[in-house]
Structure formats: structure tokens, C-alpha cells
Motif scaffolding. Structure first.
Motif, PDB file in Angstrom:
ATOM      1  N   THR A  34      34.081  41.572  32.338  1.00  0.00           N
ATOM      2  CA  THR A  34      34.197  41.917  33.750  1.00  0.00           C
ATOM      3  C   THR A  34      34.471  40.643  34.552  1.00  0.00           C
ATOM      4  OG1 THR A  34      31.809  41.661  34.067  1.00  0.00           O
ATOM      5  CG2 THR A  34      32.604  43.878  33.585  1.00  0.00           C
ATOM      6  N   ALA A  35      35.151  40.788  35.667  1.00  0.00           N
ATOM      7  CA  ALA A  35      35.478  39.635  36.514  1.00  0.00           C
ATOM      8  C   ALA A  35      34.207  38.910  36.931  1.00  0.00           C
ATOM      9  CB  ALA A  35      36.264  40.083  37.736  1.00  0.00           C
ATOM     10  N   GLY A  36      34.218  37.597  36.792  1.00  0.00           N
ATOM     11  CA  GLY A  36      33.061  36.780  37.126  1.00  0.00           C
ATOM     12  C   GLY A  36      32.154  36.491  35.944  1.00  0.00           C
ATOM     13  N   ASN A  50      38.653  36.458  34.920  1.00  0.00           N
ATOM     14  CA  ASN A  50      39.145  36.901  36.225  1.00  0.00           C
ATOM     15  C   ASN A  50      39.666  38.326  36.233  1.00  0.00           C
ATOM     16  OD1 ASN A  50      39.650  36.301  39.018  1.00  0.00           O
ATOM     17  ND2 ASN A  50      41.826  36.370  38.527  1.00  0.00           N
ATOM     18  N   ASN A  55      43.697  38.793  40.831  1.00  0.00           N
ATOM     19  CA  ASN A  55      42.385  39.172  41.344  1.00  0.00           C
ATOM     20  C   ASN A  55      41.716  37.984  42.035  1.00  0.00           C
ATOM     21  OD1 ASN A  55      40.181  40.916  41.715  1.00  0.00           O
ATOM     22  ND2 ASN A  55      39.190  40.167  39.861  1.00  0.00           N
ATOM     23  N   LYS A  57      37.937  37.019  44.101  1.00  0.00           N
ATOM     24  CA  LYS A  57      36.582  37.451  44.445  1.00  0.00           C
ATOM     25  C   LYS A  57      35.993  36.626  45.581  1.00  0.00           C
ATOM     26  CE  LYS A  57      35.781  40.598  41.253  1.00  0.00           C
ATOM     27  NZ  LYS A  57      35.513  41.968  41.592  1.00  0.00           N
ATOM     28  N   LYS A  71      37.880  32.324  43.785  1.00  0.00           N
ATOM     29  CA  LYS A  71      37.273  32.815  42.549  1.00  0.00           C
ATOM     30  C   LYS A  71      38.181  33.883  41.941  1.00  0.00           C
ATOM     31  CE  LYS A  71      32.654  32.621  44.563  1.00  0.00           C
ATOM     32  NZ  LYS A  71      31.510  33.458  44.948  1.00  0.00           N
ATOM     33  N   TYR A  72      38.457  33.904  40.724  1.00  0.00           N
ATOM     34  CA  TYR A  72      38.257  32.968  39.644  1.00  0.00           C
ATOM     35  C   TYR A  72      39.624  32.565  39.126  1.00  0.00           C
ATOM     36  CZ  TYR A  72      33.456  34.408  40.038  1.00  0.00           C
ATOM     37  OH  TYR A  72      32.209  34.651  40.533  1.00  0.00           O
TER      38      TYR A  72
END
Length: 197
Positions: A34-36, A50, A55, A57, A71-72
Motif C-alpha cells: 500500500t502507498a506509504g 508509492n 500518486n 500523499k 510523498k512518495y
């Protein structure tokens, strides 16, 4: 079925397959990430997944307000790495990855926007660990890309990167060749590398 129809069907299948892969690789659909999410690290500095290449964040700021980037994205990782591991702040804390390389500079000169020494791919100065590696913009990525060199030998370099694509690895390897006293990373997208002296 005639030869022209067979070739047309094969080309259509290949085109649909390539298009499907391209769309899938940029949708952020990954079965386990998942992103992050932290997916790697180098010298104690995390690399985050990311998802979709575009994408974002939000903006990451250092405790003192220094802009580390979006981010990211790839830029956020290299700036965070230089800030956390090398205690380096760039005078110009904005810009896309491709903007890190100033094509007007001669090899071995100071890039004032980054306060780093800039070397062109094909330099008499060999890349080394912790150098920023800058990739030019492409038809599919108008922002370029930037990574950290994590290992160097006489015939190859390893990099660590953030946001290389949904299915791509945070680690990658390129051949390094010395010819007539010049070091060249064997990737046509590489503009050069930046170094903290």
C-alpha cells in the motif's frame, strides 16, 4: 486465414497486452503493498512504496520546515536521504527529477541549485556511493527520475530508488564502462550524477 490477417491479429494481441501491462503498472494495484508502506532502506533511510507513479500523499517537510518533496515520489526519497544521512539541504528545494541536472554546466562544476558537484554521464570522474543519479524525461515520464547510487565496482553500479513504478524494484543495476578515460553508465536515460564533496 491469410498471412496479413494472422500478422494483424498477432500485432493486435501484442498491442493489447502491452497496453494492459502499461495501465496495470500505473494503477497502484498491488496485491501486497500500500502507498506509504516501507519497502526498503539504505543507510537507515526508508524507501516507501508509492503505488501509481503519479500518486502524491502530500508534501513532506523536515522538522525545520525544509521541503523534502511530495510523498512518495523519487525526489522526496533522494532529498530526504541527503538531508538525513548526509546533512545536506539543497538551496533550491523544488523541482522535478530532471531539473536536478543543469545541462548548461561543464563537467565537474558546482550545481548551485543543489549545491552539489555535477558530472555528465561520460565523465573522467567515476560515480561513487551516495551520488544522485539523474535520468532524463521520456515520452512516458515527462518529469525524469532520480535515484541514489548504492554500490559501485569497475563494471557496474547499483541504485536504490523510490517510485520506479508499481511492479518495478527499489533496486536496479546498470553496467559501467570506462572508455578512453571516461566513465559511462550504460543507460541512455542517464544524464549524469551529482555529488556532495
Amino acid at each position: 486465414m491469410g498471412i496479413i490477417k494472422k500478422v494483424s491479429v498477432i500485432l493486435l494481441v501484442l498491442l493489447l497486452g502491452a497496453g494492459g501491462f502499461y495501465i496495470y503498472s500505473r494503477t497502484g494495484l498491488h496485491p501486497t503493498k500500500t502507498a506509504g508502506q516501507e519497502i526498503d532502506q539504505f543507510n537507515g533511510v526508508a524507501v516507501y512504496y508509492n503505488g501509481e507513479v503519479g500518486n502524491v500523499k502530500g508534501r513532506n517537510l523536515a522538522p525545520d520546515g525544509y521541503n523534502l518533496g511530495l510523498k512518495y515520489q523519487c525526489v522526496e526519497f533522494v532529498k530526504r536521504y541527503y538531508f538525513e544521512h548526509l546533512n545536506h539541504k539543497m538551496p533550491n528545494s523544488y523541482g522535478h527529477a530532471k531539473d536536478f541536472f543543469d545541462s548548461r554546466l561543464a563537467n565537474g562544476k558546482n550545481n548551485v541549485d543543489r549545491n552539489l558537484i555535477q558530472y555528465t554521464n561520460g565523465s573522467s570522474t567515476k560515480p561513487r556511493v551516495n551520488d544522485l543519479l539523474i535520468f532524463k524525461a521520456t515520452e512516458f515520464n515527462s518529469y525524469g527520475h532520480v535515484a541514489i547510487i548504492s554500490a559501485v565496482s569497475d563494471n557496474e553500479i547499483d541504485i536504490i530508488q523510490q517510485n520506479p513504478g508499481v511492479l518495478a524494484s527499489s533496486r536496479e543495476n546498470f553496467k559501467l564502462k570506462k572508455h578512453r578515460g571516461k566513465w559511462r553508465i550504460q543507460n541512455n536515460q542517464v544524464l549524469g550524477w551529482l555529488r556532495k564533496e
